[in-house]
Structures are given as structure tokens and as C-alpha cells.
Design a protein around this motif. Structure first.
Motif, mmCIF file in Angstrom:
data_model
loop_
_atom_site.group_PDB
_atom_site.id
_atom_site.type_symbol
_atom_site.label_atom_id
_atom_site.label_comp_id
_atom_site.label_asym_id
_atom_site.label_seq_id
_atom_site.Cartn_x
_atom_site.Cartn_y
_atom_site.Cartn_z
ATOM 1 N N LEU A 99 0.842 -1.207 0.000
ATOM 2 C CA LEU A 99 0.000 0.000 0.000
ATOM 3 C C LEU A 99 0.874 1.253 0.000
ATOM 4 O O LEU A 99 0.576 2.233 -0.698
ATOM 5 C CB LEU A 99 -0.946 -0.013 1.206
ATOM 6 C CG LEU A 99 -1.992 -1.138 1.218
ATOM 7 C CD1 LEU A 99 -2.816 -1.082 2.506
ATOM 8 C CD2 LEU A 99 -2.913 -1.056 0.000
ATOM 9 N N TRP A 100 1.939 1.232 0.790
ATOM 10 C CA TRP A 100 2.829 2.387 0.834
ATOM 11 C C TRP A 100 3.477 2.623 -0.530
ATOM 12 O O TRP A 100 3.471 3.762 -1.037
ATOM 13 C CB TRP A 100 3.909 2.191 1.908
ATOM 14 C CG TRP A 100 3.523 2.806 3.226
ATOM 15 C CD1 TRP A 100 3.147 2.142 4.360
ATOM 16 C CD2 TRP A 100 3.456 4.203 3.524
ATOM 17 N NE1 TRP A 100 2.847 3.052 5.346
ATOM 18 C CE2 TRP A 100 3.032 4.320 4.864
ATOM 19 C CE3 TRP A 100 3.697 5.358 2.788
ATOM 20 C CZ2 TRP A 100 2.858 5.568 5.487
ATOM 21 C CZ3 TRP A 100 3.523 6.597 3.401
ATOM 22 C CH2 TRP A 100 3.112 6.688 4.731
ATOM 23 N N THR A 103 1.017 3.900 -3.107
ATOM 24 C CA THR A 103 0.623 5.281 -2.835
ATOM 25 C C THR A 103 1.759 6.254 -3.158
ATOM 26 O O THR A 103 1.522 7.325 -3.756
ATOM 27 C CB THR A 103 0.188 5.416 -1.359
ATOM 28 O OG1 THR A 103 -0.892 4.499 -1.123
ATOM 29 C CG2 THR A 103 -0.272 6.817 -1.046
ATOM 30 N N MET A 104 2.981 5.893 -2.800
ATOM 31 C CA MET A 104 4.128 6.756 -3.120
ATOM 32 C C MET A 104 4.255 6.925 -4.638
ATOM 33 O O MET A 104 4.536 8.026 -5.136
ATOM 34 C CB MET A 104 5.420 6.165 -2.544
ATOM 35 C CG MET A 104 5.491 6.159 -1.014
ATOM 36 S SD MET A 104 5.435 7.796 -0.259
ATOM 37 C CE MET A 104 7.143 8.312 -0.484
ATOM 38 N N LYS A 106 1.831 6.831 -6.789
ATOM 39 C CA LYS A 106 0.756 7.726 -7.246
ATOM 40 C C LYS A 106 1.121 9.182 -6.961
ATOM 41 O O LYS A 106 0.937 10.060 -7.808
ATOM 42 C CB LYS A 106 -0.575 7.370 -6.547
ATOM 43 C CG LYS A 106 -1.187 6.073 -7.044
ATOM 44 C CD LYS A 106 -2.349 5.617 -6.188
ATOM 45 C CE LYS A 106 -3.629 6.355 -6.497
ATOM 46 N NZ LYS A 106 -4.811 5.657 -5.907
ATOM 47 N N LEU A 107 1.635 9.431 -5.748
ATOM 48 C CA LEU A 107 1.997 10.814 -5.389
ATOM 49 C C LEU A 107 3.109 11.348 -6.287
ATOM 50 O O LEU A 107 3.143 12.545 -6.597
ATOM 51 C CB LEU A 107 2.419 10.892 -3.913
ATOM 52 C CG LEU A 107 1.365 11.222 -2.862
ATOM 53 C CD1 LEU A 107 0.838 12.650 -3.045
ATOM 54 C CD2 LEU A 107 0.201 10.266 -2.847
ATOM 55 N N ASP A 110 0.986 12.507 -9.100
ATOM 56 C CA ASP A 110 -0.083 13.472 -8.807
ATOM 57 C C ASP A 110 0.440 14.765 -8.167
ATOM 58 O O ASP A 110 0.082 15.865 -8.601
ATOM 59 C CB ASP A 110 -1.109 12.846 -7.846
ATOM 60 C CG ASP A 110 -1.976 11.792 -8.530
ATOM 61 O OD1 ASP A 110 -1.960 11.741 -9.775
ATOM 62 O OD2 ASP A 110 -2.657 11.036 -7.815
ATOM 63 N N GLN A 111 1.201 14.631 -7.084
ATOM 64 C CA GLN A 111 1.574 15.809 -6.272
ATOM 65 C C GLN A 111 2.949 15.613 -5.642
ATOM 66 O O GLN A 111 3.056 15.457 -4.423
ATOM 67 C CB GLN A 111 0.562 16.010 -5.124
ATOM 68 C CG GLN A 111 -0.872 16.207 -5.498
ATOM 69 C CD GLN A 111 -1.135 17.481 -6.250
ATOM 70 O OE1 GLN A 111 -0.301 18.394 -6.279
ATOM 71 N NE2 GLN A 111 -2.265 17.548 -6.897
ATOM 72 N N TYR A 117 4.254 13.632 1.331
ATOM 73 C CA TYR A 117 5.008 12.777 0.397
ATOM 74 C C TYR A 117 6.497 13.048 0.520
ATOM 75 O O TYR A 117 7.315 12.126 0.609
ATOM 76 C CB TYR A 117 4.518 13.026 -1.028
ATOM 77 C CG TYR A 117 5.378 12.403 -2.101
ATOM 78 C CD1 TYR A 117 5.356 11.021 -2.333
ATOM 79 C CD2 TYR A 117 6.214 13.181 -2.899
ATOM 80 C CE1 TYR A 117 6.147 10.444 -3.318
ATOM 81 C CE2 TYR A 117 7.000 12.613 -3.889
ATOM 82 C CZ TYR A 117 6.970 11.246 -4.086
ATOM 83 O OH TYR A 117 7.753 10.677 -5.060
ATOM 84 N N GLU A 120 7.859 11.449 3.609
ATOM 85 C CA GLU A 120 7.968 9.992 3.528
ATOM 86 C C GLU A 120 9.077 9.563 2.575
ATOM 87 O O GLU A 120 9.672 8.496 2.764
ATOM 88 C CB GLU A 120 6.629 9.382 3.103
ATOM 89 C CG GLU A 120 5.513 9.547 4.130
ATOM 90 C CD GLU A 120 5.779 8.768 5.436
ATOM 91 O OE1 GLU A 120 6.471 7.729 5.389
ATOM 92 O OE2 GLU A 120 5.294 9.214 6.492
ATOM 93 N N LEU A 121 9.368 10.378 1.566
ATOM 94 C CA LEU A 121 10.464 10.059 0.641
ATOM 95 C C LEU A 121 11.778 9.965 1.391
ATOM 96 O O LEU A 121 12.660 9.193 1.028
ATOM 97 C CB LEU A 121 10.602 11.158 -0.411
ATOM 98 C CG LEU A 121 9.965 10.971 -1.782
ATOM 99 C CD1 LEU A 121 10.436 12.094 -2.691
ATOM 100 C CD2 LEU A 121 10.297 9.619 -2.393
#
Lengths: 123, 328
Positions: A99-100, A103-104, A106-107, A110-111, A117, A120-121
Motif C-alpha cells: 500500500l505504501w 501510494t508513493m 501515485k503521489l 499526482d503531487q 510525500y 515519507e520520501l
């Protein structure tokens, strides 16, 4: 085979023109809308650059998690149903990591400037 | 021209007023508009705001409290000494302006990025969380007997509403499923006391000055429910605008928010607040997906709507940070 320049190169050229030549000359609400439009073009170039590799690794993770084959859409539907039904949860090996990473990825399209984000990077 | 109707209207409700000037539309969807204008009076002009559904539009849709209820709530908040504009007039059919109300215009800023970055608000920022805690407590303590008729919302019902709306989009999102599952597993049940809940207490609906909060706006989503919902909603990461280490609106701490709330004689329940923060994060994510649907299906084929659809993933990372945090 389609010729060059690539879609990415074309979109980037248009976005740079709008950003550097047009945006400084536009005022008011249309300036806000133009910025949104430039952001959309930038998003598309990121997706063209990143989505293929991201989708491939996402599909590989999903197949391993689910022990099943299918399209990315089918695999995501299957995982969603298993989460909803409580068959898998955050204690399931590999699920939080999947999941992480998904999601990373996608971000990143996206953004990439979203503060959470960027935080978390660095982890 | 709307000024013709406003001229007639202000002359009727405000003795001595000779008319209006400078009417300009601030925002407007299909069914609801906000206008700013000045009332001309021999003692000096008075800034005013019209909030209305234009003639021909019926009752408010779905979740909305309705403009009559909004006017009542704002007036009650004003009378209780909360930062709320004075309601000057509730529109009547003979005004010819539709449904809605006219209130005093409060000067200040609503744009989060300015409130969080501009030097002008540097002195207000450290005070805001505590102030807002007191204001929210005041809202939750408004006299029950005087409140208008509003819908009731429970955690259980809100989970099911969000689940239904998300599933109607028919686009699988494992992180949203994880959040729905977590919410169902952590549903705290009915609160010890059901109160009025503002329902949309966040940046954009708060007028801030260098001295702090000056007005609470937009009671459209007011309802009866768990008072901790308002405390959770203002902590949602989407309203921190990059200042992610300051959970309350990007300017303050939960401790200050709760301290303000308790100074005003109410009890904050941090576990419930966290539950509503997760719910609120998911709710904003579902709203982003809804924008994408309206972009694709509706008449408003705007870039802005389309791009908000691509912000749902922001709420997915926020949900993971809440529910499955990673180490350093």
C-alpha cells in the motif's frame, strides 16, 4: 511507428511556453486557471514518464499478495474486496509495504510537492 | 441589476439607508451565491454580505442545513458572543431576491496560505489553536432549545454514507477500503452528549485578522452529532497546507486546541478526535473523487474539478500516515 517529437516533449514544450511567456502576462482568475492548466500538463508528463514502471511493479506485488492473475483493475478490485472482508489486514506480510509503495508511486505523479510525500520520501 | 432589489430591501429593513453601492458577486454555484455590497447611510457606509439562493431555486440539497437555518445559527452564535457576523435581515418573498439573508461584512483573511505565511498574521498564528478551541466549545454550548431543525449524524451513519458514495464511483482504492475497515472497527458509538456540530470548521470558513479569529462562516453543513467531529475535522492534514507538523490548521497543536476547548468548560476526548480525523481525511478523499465524477459527467467540464480528482491520492498517503505509520 509514430514520429518524433514524443508526446512528452510536445507537452513539455507547451507547458514551458505557457509558464514562461503567457503566465506573467495574465491577471486575475484566469491566472489561477492557467496555473491549474500548467499543473495538469506537468502531471501528464510525469505520468508518461513514470506510470509504466509503477504499474508493472504494482501488478507484480498484487499477483504475489493475492496468488492470482488478472489486469491491474481486476487485481485492485480483488485486493479491495479482501481488505473489506477482513481476509487481509495490516498484519498480512507485504500488505503495508504494498500500500505504501503504490501510494508513493501515485503521489510521484499526482503531487510530488505534497509535504507528507516529501517527508515519507526521506524515510 | 441586483442593486435595484437591494436598494429596496435595505431601505425597508435599515432605517435611514438610502441605497447600496458596489454590489459584486464573490462566489456562486448554480444554486447558491455570495455577494458583497455597501449600504449607504448618512452616518457612514456599512459593509454587507448577501448569501442567497436566487429566485427559482428550491430547498437546499441533501446534507445542507438550508439558508434559513444558517441565518438562525449565525445570529445565535453572534448573540452568544462568538465571532460571528450580525445577521441584518432574513430575505422575505417580497424582497424579490430569493431565499437567504444579509449579514454584516467582517474584514479579514480566509486564504490559508496567507494566514500561514504572511507576516501580518505572525502574531495571530500561535494564538489561533487555543482561540478556536474556545470558539468550537461555544458552538457546542449554544442553547439547544433555540436551535433550528437540523439533520442528525452518527459515526456509524457517516461511515455507511462514505462507503456508499465511494463504491458508487466503481474505482477500487485499497487504501480507502483499509480506512473504511478501520473506521468500522473503531466506531466509538454515540457520544455522551449530542450537540450542535458546525460541520465544516476549517480554513476558508474562518475569517482571521492580525488579532486572531474574527468570524466563523458557512454553517451549511451544521447538524446534530458528536462534538468531537469538529475537533477532528480541523486536524485533517488537507487543511494544514504544507505545515504538516502543526496539526490544527497548520498553525497549532492539538494540546492548545483541547486546552482552549476545556477552558470553555467542555471536555475533549482525544481518541474520538483521532477517529473523526481519520473519517475527515477519508471524507475529503471521497469528495475529491466526487469532483472527478462531476468533471466527467456534469456540465461543469473544468480543469480545476479534474485536477482536484488527482488530489485523492494525497488523502491516501495521509490515511497511511495515520493508520500504518512507518519508522524514521
Amino acid at each position: 511507428m509514430q514520429d518524433e517529437p514524443t508526446p512528452t516533449e510536445l507537452i513539455k514544450a507547451v507547458a514551458d511556453f505557457l509558464r514562461n511567456e503567457i503566465a506573467p502576462a495574465i491577471k486575475g482568475h484566469n491566472s489561477f486557471k492557467l496555473r491549474v492548466g500548467i499543473n495538469a500538463l506537468d502531471l501528464v508528463t510525469r505520468q508518461l514518464a513514470l506510470a509504466e514502471a509503477g504499474d508493472a511493479t504494482e501488478a507484480a506485488r498484487l499477483k504475489a499478495l493475492l496468488g492470482a492473475d488478472g489486469s491491474l483493475m481486476e487485481l485492485n478490485r480483488a485486493l479491495s474486496a479482501k481488505i473489506a472482508g477482513g481476509e487481509v489486514d495490516l498484519t498480512t506480510p507485504g500488505l503495508p509495504e504494498h500500500l505504501w509503495q503504490t501510494t508513493m508511486d501515485k503521489l510521484a505523479v499526482d503531487q510530488p510537492n505534497y509535504a507528507a510525500y516529501k517527508r515519507e520520501l526521506g524515510k | 441589476m441586483i442593486e435595484t432589489e437591494l436598494n429596496r430591501c435595505v431601505a425597508a429593513f435599515h432605517p435611514g439607508a438610502t441605497g447600496v453601492t458596489g454590489a459584486a458577486k464573490l462566489s456562486g454555484g448554480a444554486s447558491q451565491e455570495t455577494w458583497t455590497f455597501d449600504i449607504v447611510h448618512p452616518d457612514g457606509t456599512i459593509g454587507a454580505i448577501l448569501r442567497r439562493a436566487p429566485p427559482g431555486y428550491g430547498a437546499a440539497p441533501g446534507r445542507a442545513a438550508g439558508l434559513d437555518a444558517e441565518a438562525t445559527l449565525m445570529q445565535l452564535a453572534h448573540d452568544a458572543g462568538l465571532p460571528s457576523p450580525k445577521v441584518m435581515h432574513v430575505l422575505a418573498p417580497e424582497d424579490g431576491l430569493g431565499r437567504g439573508f444579509i449579514m454584516a461584512r467582517v474584514e479579514g483573511e480566509t486564504i490559508a496560505r496567507k494566514i500561514l505565511r504572511d507576516e501580518e498574521y505572525a502574531g495571530a498564528r500561535p494564538l489561533l489553536a487555543r482561540q478556536l478551541g474556545r470558539v468550537i466549545a461555544g458552538i457546542h454550548s449554544l442553547p439547544q432549545a433555540k436551535l433550528p431543525k437540523l439533520r442528525s449524524l452518527t459515526a456509524t451513519k457517516e461511515i455507511e454514507d462514505l462507503s456508499r458514495e465511494y463504491h458508487s464511483f466503481d474505482w477500487p482504492r485499497p487504501v480507502f477500503e483499509l480506512a473504511l475497515r478501520w473506521l468500522r472497527d473503531h466506531d466509538p458509538g454515540p457520544p455522551s452528549e449530542v450537540t450542535l456540530v458546525h460541520g465544516d470548521f476549517r480554513h476558508g470558513n474562518l475569517i482571521i485578522g492580525p488579532d486572531g479569529v474574527r468570524a466563523v462562516l458557512d454553517w451549511e453543513l451544521a447538524h446534530f452529532g458528536d462534538p468531537m467531529e469538529d475537533l477532528g475535522w480541523i486536524c485533517v492534514n488537507s487543511w494544514r497546507f504544507g505545515e504538516i507538523d502543526k496539526p490544527v490548521g497548520g498553525f497549532g497543536t492539538r494540546e492548545d486546541l483541547f486546552a482552549g476547548y476545556e477552558e470553555a468548560g467542555r471536555k475533549a476526548e482525544p481518541d474520538r478526535v483521532k477517529f473523526w480525523e481519520v473519517m475527515g481525511t477519508l471524507r475529503w478523499g471521497v469528495m475529491c473523487c466526487g469532483m472527478m465524477q462531476r468533471f466527467r459527467l456534469g456540465p461543469d467540464h473544468s480543469m480545476e474539478r479534474a485536477m482536484i480528482g488527482r488530489r485523492a491520492s494525497e488523502t491516501e498517503i495521509d490515511l497511511l500516515r495515520l493508520l500504518a505509520p512507518r519508522g524514521k
